[in-house]
Each structure stands twice: as C-alpha cells, then as structure tokens.
Design a protein around this motif. Structure first.
Motif, short mmCIF file in Angstrom:
data_model
loop_
_atom_site.label_atom_id
_atom_site.label_comp_id
_atom_site.label_asym_id
_atom_site.label_seq_id
_atom_site.Cartn_x
_atom_site.Cartn_y
_atom_site.Cartn_z
N PHE A 82 0.81 -1.21 0.00
CA PHE A 82 0.00 0.00 0.00
C PHE A 82 0.85 1.27 0.00
CE2 PHE A 82 0.01 -1.71 4.42
CZ PHE A 82 0.77 -0.73 5.04
N VAL A 83 2.17 1.15 0.16
CA VAL A 83 3.05 2.31 0.10
C VAL A 83 3.39 2.62 -1.36
CG1 VAL A 83 5.30 3.27 0.74
CG2 VAL A 83 4.06 1.81 2.36
N GLU A 84 3.08 3.81 -1.81
CA GLU A 84 3.38 4.22 -3.17
C GLU A 84 4.80 4.80 -3.21
OE1 GLU A 84 0.22 6.85 -4.35
OE2 GLU A 84 -1.19 5.21 -4.60
N LYS A 85 5.76 3.88 -3.38
CA LYS A 85 7.16 4.29 -3.32
C LYS A 85 7.53 5.32 -4.37
CE LYS A 85 10.52 1.49 -2.76
NZ LYS A 85 11.46 0.36 -2.96
N GLN A 86 6.81 5.31 -5.49
CA GLN A 86 7.12 6.27 -6.55
C GLN A 86 6.83 7.71 -6.14
OE1 GLN A 86 4.61 4.14 -6.52
NE2 GLN A 86 2.74 5.02 -7.38
N ASN A 87 6.04 7.87 -5.07
CA ASN A 87 5.70 9.21 -4.61
C ASN A 87 6.53 9.65 -3.40
OD1 ASN A 87 3.69 9.74 -6.52
ND2 ASN A 87 2.18 8.57 -5.36
N PHE A 88 7.47 8.79 -2.99
CA PHE A 88 8.34 9.13 -1.87
C PHE A 88 9.36 10.17 -2.33
CE2 PHE A 88 11.50 8.97 1.32
CZ PHE A 88 10.97 8.37 2.45
N VAL A 89 9.45 11.29 -1.58
CA VAL A 89 10.39 12.36 -1.90
C VAL A 89 11.40 12.46 -0.76
CG1 VAL A 89 10.65 14.83 -2.40
CG2 VAL A 89 8.58 13.61 -3.15
N HIS A 90 12.67 12.41 -1.10
CA HIS A 90 13.71 12.41 -0.07
C HIS A 90 14.08 13.84 0.32
CE1 HIS A 90 14.30 8.03 -0.35
NE2 HIS A 90 13.99 8.22 -1.61
N LYS A 91 13.15 14.48 1.03
CA LYS A 91 13.34 15.83 1.53
C LYS A 91 12.92 15.90 2.99
CE LYS A 91 12.79 18.34 -2.84
NZ LYS A 91 12.02 19.41 -3.55
N ALA A 92 13.30 16.98 3.65
CA ALA A 92 13.02 17.13 5.09
C ALA A 92 11.53 17.21 5.37
CB ALA A 92 13.72 18.37 5.63
N VAL A 93 10.84 18.05 4.61
CA VAL A 93 9.40 18.27 4.77
C VAL A 93 8.77 18.34 3.39
CG1 VAL A 93 7.59 19.81 5.64
CG2 VAL A 93 9.71 19.52 6.94
N VAL A 94 7.64 17.68 3.22
CA VAL A 94 6.94 17.69 1.95
C VAL A 94 5.47 18.03 2.20
CG1 VAL A 94 6.18 16.30 -0.03
CG2 VAL A 94 8.50 16.02 0.89
N GLU A 95 4.95 18.95 1.43
CA GLU A 95 3.53 19.30 1.50
C GLU A 95 2.87 18.97 0.17
OE1 GLU A 95 2.44 23.05 3.45
OE2 GLU A 95 4.60 23.43 3.71
N ASP A 96 1.76 18.27 0.24
CA ASP A 96 0.99 17.95 -0.95
C ASP A 96 -0.48 17.95 -0.57
OD1 ASP A 96 -0.20 17.00 -3.27
OD2 ASP A 96 1.29 15.44 -3.62
N GLY A 97 -1.19 18.94 -1.08
CA GLY A 97 -2.60 19.07 -0.72
C GLY A 97 -2.76 19.33 0.76
N ASN A 98 -3.60 18.53 1.40
CA ASN A 98 -3.86 18.72 2.83
C ASN A 98 -2.98 17.84 3.71
OD1 ASN A 98 -5.25 16.44 1.86
ND2 ASN A 98 -6.67 16.47 3.58
N VAL A 99 -1.86 17.37 3.16
CA VAL A 99 -0.95 16.50 3.92
C VAL A 99 0.43 17.15 4.04
CG1 VAL A 99 0.16 14.24 4.03
CG2 VAL A 99 -2.18 14.44 3.14
N VAL A 100 0.93 17.19 5.28
CA VAL A 100 2.28 17.66 5.56
C VAL A 100 3.04 16.50 6.20
CG1 VAL A 100 3.73 19.33 6.79
CG2 VAL A 100 1.43 19.99 6.01
N THR A 101 4.13 16.08 5.57
CA THR A 101 4.94 14.99 6.12
C THR A 101 6.36 15.49 6.36
OG1 THR A 101 5.37 14.18 3.86
CG2 THR A 101 3.62 13.09 5.12
N GLY A 102 7.02 14.90 7.35
CA GLY A 102 8.38 15.32 7.67
C GLY A 102 9.21 14.20 8.23
N ILE A 103 10.54 14.36 8.16
CA ILE A 103 11.48 13.43 8.76
C ILE A 103 11.74 13.90 10.19
CG2 ILE A 103 13.84 12.54 8.64
CD1 ILE A 103 13.64 12.76 5.60
N GLY A 104 11.86 12.98 11.12
CA GLY A 104 11.90 13.30 12.54
C GLY A 104 12.96 14.30 12.95
N MET A 105 14.15 14.25 12.36
CA MET A 105 15.21 15.16 12.77
C MET A 105 14.91 16.62 12.40
SD MET A 105 18.28 14.48 10.02
CE MET A 105 18.17 12.69 10.10
N PHE A 106 13.94 16.81 11.52
CA PHE A 106 13.56 18.15 11.09
C PHE A 106 12.24 18.58 11.75
CE2 PHE A 106 16.04 16.26 7.59
CZ PHE A 106 17.13 17.12 7.63
N PHE A 107 12.14 18.34 13.06
CA PHE A 107 10.90 18.62 13.79
C PHE A 107 10.56 20.10 13.81
CE2 PHE A 107 14.49 18.10 16.66
CZ PHE A 107 14.48 19.28 17.40
N ARG A 108 11.57 20.98 13.81
CA ARG A 108 11.29 22.41 13.79
C ARG A 108 10.70 22.83 12.44
NH1 ARG A 108 16.12 22.68 16.84
NH2 ARG A 108 17.28 22.75 14.88
#
Length: 211
Positions: free
Chosen positions: A133-159
């Motif tokens: 169910f993970v769409e690996k093709q949409n994985f972006v290797h960045k600190a924080v990614v925003e797409d539509g109403n979703v904000v995702t981040g990597i833990g070390m970039f909590f600020r």
C-alpha cells in the motif's frame, strides 16, 4: 478557535511534535485533543505515560482542522490497530490537514490518505518494500513535503515540520522559530519580569499555598 488532535499509539515520540504542540497551546492558545484506539494508558518512546482525552469511537475526524501523527520507533502496533486506521480512513476525502512525521506516514499510506500524493518519511525503506500500500514512486527524499492537505516530515527536522504546519494555518511565528542563539542576547534581554497585573495575579495564586 481551530481544533487540533494528536493521535496516540505505543512508543509514540513526544520529541518530534512538541515544538508544534507547545507553540499551538502556549503561543496561540489552542486546545488539543489526544485520541487513541483504546481508553488506556500509552507510553511514549521517552517513557512518559499519557491517557487519551478521547477514543477513536468517541471522536469524528472531520471535526478537526488538523490531525497530528507523531513518529514511533515501533510502528507495527499502530499499523495494525484497526480502530486507528479506520479513524484515519474516515477523513480520507475531507479537508482535514494531516501532519505526519517520522515513521507515521506509513499509517497514512495504509489508510489511503497518501494515495497519489508526494510524501516523505523517516522509516527504513525496507518497510516501504514490505507493504504494497506504500506508493514508493511518490516518496520524496526531503526534510518536509507538503501535498494538498498533507504535511509529512522526517523526525530530525521537527522544527521545520512545525513551521510548515503552523504556516499552513497562518500563525505568526517570526523568522527564527525556536532557533535563537544564546550569544546573540544581552544580560538585560535575558532578564524577565511580569507586568504589574501579572505579578498581582501571581501573588493571589500564592495565597492558596501560604494562607
């Protein structure tokens, strides 16, 4: 007032979300509900023991402007918590902002919320290989990614993650959000005083303890 919720599950990380939650509550006076699949104690990965204010059965996800998902060093219990995943699924077609950091985007993937969306995450890539169910093709290797109403981040970039979420709601956090350098401040600037009114309020509170 906006409505915010934090999801709880075993071994969730407080450290990854407290920049965000403290700014929301202390700086901006927002209230946060803590929601879990069961009405029981949950222990964070730091060892704090927390009780939810609501269960997923008692809450409606669309009542919230933003649902915050902390990371967890042990994502499997949350990933196989049907009540939690169903709760997330119920908001898949809504305008709720999902703010998900570290390993927790795997929960959004399972709930279908990341379908067709770009995202990042701090989980090990073998986990993405394990679950179809993970769409690996949409994985972006960045600190924080925003797409539509979703904000995702990597833990070390909590600020940076907190900044993105707060910015989404238009909060004024200045130019140096939680990045002040001690050497930039004078002794006077590091000496703090209440206003006269605040001091009077403190003295009244003190009477409860001193009689």
């Amino acid at each position: 007032m906006r409505k915010f919720a934090v999801l709880l599950y075993p071994d969730f990380s407080l450290q990854e979300i407290t920049c965000l939650t403290s700014a929301l509550t202390i700086w901006f006076g927002e209230k946060i509900d803590y929601i879990a699949g069961e009405d029981r104690e949950y222990k964070s990965e730091e060892g704090f023991r927390i009780l939810p204010t609501k269960t997923t059965a008692e809450a409606e996800i669309t009542d919230y402007d933003c649902v915050i998902l902390p990371g967890t060093i042990n994502p499997l219990p949350a990933l196989f918590d049907d009540a939690l995943i169903d709760f997330l699924k119920s908001g898949a077609d809504s305008d709720v902002v999902f703010a998900s950091i570290s390993s927790s985007p795997i929960l959004l993937s399972k709930a279908g919320i990341l379908e067709g969306r770009k995202f990042t995450s701090g989980y090990f890539m073998q986990m993405a290989d394990t679950f179809d169910f993970v769409e690996k093709q949409n994985f972006v290797h960045k600190a924080v990614v925003e797409d539509g109403n979703v904000v995702t981040g990597i833990g070390m970039f909590f600020r940076e993650f907190a900044e993105a979420v707060l910015g989404r709601f238009g909060y004024d956090i200045g130019d140096n959000f939680m990045r002040y350098r001690p050497e930039d401040y004078t002794e006077e600037e590091l000496t703090f005083y209440w206003t006269e009114e605040e001091y009077r309020e403190f003295l009244e509170e003190l009477k409860v303890y001193t009689g």
